[in-house]
Design a protein around this motif. Structure first.
Motif, mmCIF file in Angstrom:
data_model
loop_
_atom_site.group_PDB
_atom_site.id
_atom_site.type_symbol
_atom_site.label_atom_id
_atom_site.label_comp_id
_atom_site.label_asym_id
_atom_site.label_seq_id
_atom_site.Cartn_x
_atom_site.Cartn_y
_atom_site.Cartn_z
ATOM 1 N N UNK A 45 0.833 -1.197 0.017
ATOM 2 C CA UNK A 45 0.023 -0.223 0.048
ATOM 3 C C UNK A 45 1.047 1.397 0.087
ATOM 4 N N UNK A 46 0.310 2.462 -0.127
ATOM 5 C CA UNK A 46 0.854 3.717 -0.319
ATOM 6 C C UNK A 46 1.857 3.772 1.090
ATOM 7 N N UNK A 47 0.966 3.564 2.414
ATOM 8 C CA UNK A 47 1.430 3.971 3.705
ATOM 9 C C UNK A 47 2.657 2.907 3.719
ATOM 10 N N UNK A 48 2.752 1.521 3.263
ATOM 11 C CA UNK A 48 3.758 0.769 3.369
ATOM 12 C C UNK A 48 4.984 1.189 2.401
ATOM 13 N N UNK A 49 4.605 1.872 1.296
ATOM 14 C CA UNK A 49 6.040 2.319 0.624
ATOM 15 C C UNK A 49 6.392 3.612 1.289
ATOM 16 N N UNK A 54 10.960 6.176 4.290
ATOM 17 C CA UNK A 54 11.438 7.036 5.422
ATOM 18 C C UNK A 54 12.593 6.201 6.009
ATOM 19 N N UNK A 55 12.481 4.758 6.091
ATOM 20 C CA UNK A 55 13.626 3.976 6.583
ATOM 21 C C UNK A 55 14.769 4.170 5.806
ATOM 22 N N UNK A 56 14.700 4.134 4.642
ATOM 23 C CA UNK A 56 15.755 4.513 3.562
ATOM 24 C C UNK A 56 16.638 5.846 4.220
ATOM 25 N N UNK A 57 15.818 6.861 4.074
ATOM 26 C CA UNK A 57 16.319 8.010 4.401
ATOM 27 C C UNK A 57 17.172 8.314 5.609
ATOM 28 N N UNK A 58 16.622 7.447 6.689
ATOM 29 C CA UNK A 58 17.398 7.410 8.055
ATOM 30 C C UNK A 58 18.598 6.617 7.881
#
Length: 288
Positions: A45-49, A54-58
């Protein structure tokens, strides 16, 4: 119980004529049932993406990012390291992301305060008519027409800069293209060495020096002396970086923005700018 009786009782094992067929029975491992049991992959879903982004940006940045310095701080550190050698030279290294098919960055510059004596260029000009006289008055070392080609190939006419007027370019290209091209000396409109205003170009050459990158797109140049004031070093670096940014398409003047040729020109990204000295470390500049 005989095999025939079993066949009569089991409808799955009989064919259309009532004949027993042991291969006709479909077991639970048949292809149709296995296909039905295959699990479908759920579409994220869009929320999962968004959560994944966000995890990649951190994720942790490069360890070298914390070692960057401002230009003024880098100059101060290198001066402290080279305190016993005040006559040393700062070297500036500019790394570019040169893609396949991109021209090697190169150009000419005249720093606000030169760190070394200017080397004298030997200028050869292909010209005729009034352009020939203008080139001689401007200080060209060798001036002539297509008859100079044989002397250049034979080594009789040697020069570091070759200029040509547009009307003679087709006449000299067949003979000199393969000879001067690999050396980067062939007159070219892109480099500005094919021009009708030969005199102005020669005067500009007299007070400037050439810079160019290597095959991997790395540009190295002496930028200042250690005993220069910090402000002079900063001015030299800023000036040279502007020259490089224009040559790589990362900076355009207001007049150039309207030209189609510059608007469509792909830019070569500048990835790193490093300042170093003879005995000092290479310091990556954060505000270049």
């Amino acid at each position: 119980m005989s095999l025939l009786n079993v066949a009569l009782r089991c409808g799955q094992c009989r064919g259309p004529l009532g004949i027993f067929n042991p291969l006709a029975r479909s077991f639970h491992t048949g292809q149709i049932l296995l296909a039905r049991q295959t699990k479908k992959v759920a579409t994220p879903s869009k929320k999962m993406l968004a959560a994944k982004a966000r995890r990649k940006s951190k994720t942790k940045k490069s360890i070298y990012d914390s070692e960057k310095m401002t230009l003024a701080d880098a100059v101060s550190v290198l001066r402290a390291v080279e305190v016993a050698s005040p006559n040393s030279t700062y070297e500036l290294v500019v790394k570019t992301d040169m893609k396949k098919g991109t021209a090697i960055p190169r150009g000419r510059m005249s720093l606000p305060r030169e760190p070394k004596a200017m080397s004298k260029d030997r200028i050869l000009v292909f010209a005729e008519g009034r352009h020939l006289e203008e080139a001689k008055k401007a200080g060209a070392d060798i001036v002539g027409g297509p008859e100079l080609c044989d002397g250049i190939i034979a080594g009789r006419h040697r020069a570091t800069v070759f200029l040509c007027i547009p009307s003679l370019l087709r006449a000299i290209t067949p003979k000199l293209g393969r000879y001067l091209g690999p050396k980067g000396l062939m007159p070219s409109e892109r480099r500005g060495t094919v021009t009708d205003d030969v005199a102005t170009y020669i005067r500009r050459l007299k007070g400037s020096s050439e810079w160019r990158g290597d095959k991997s797109g790395v540009i190295r140049t002496p930028i200042a002396k250690l005993h220069y004031p910090v402000d002079d070093v900063v001015k030299n670096v800023r000036y040279f970086m502007n020259v490089v940014k224009r040559a790589t398409g990362n900076l355009q003047d207001g007049k150039e923005k309207g030209k189609k040729e510059n608007a469509n020109k792909p830019s070569t990204a500048i990835t790193k700018v490093i300042l170093s000295s003879a005995q000092g470390p290479g310091i990556q500049i954060s505000d270049a």
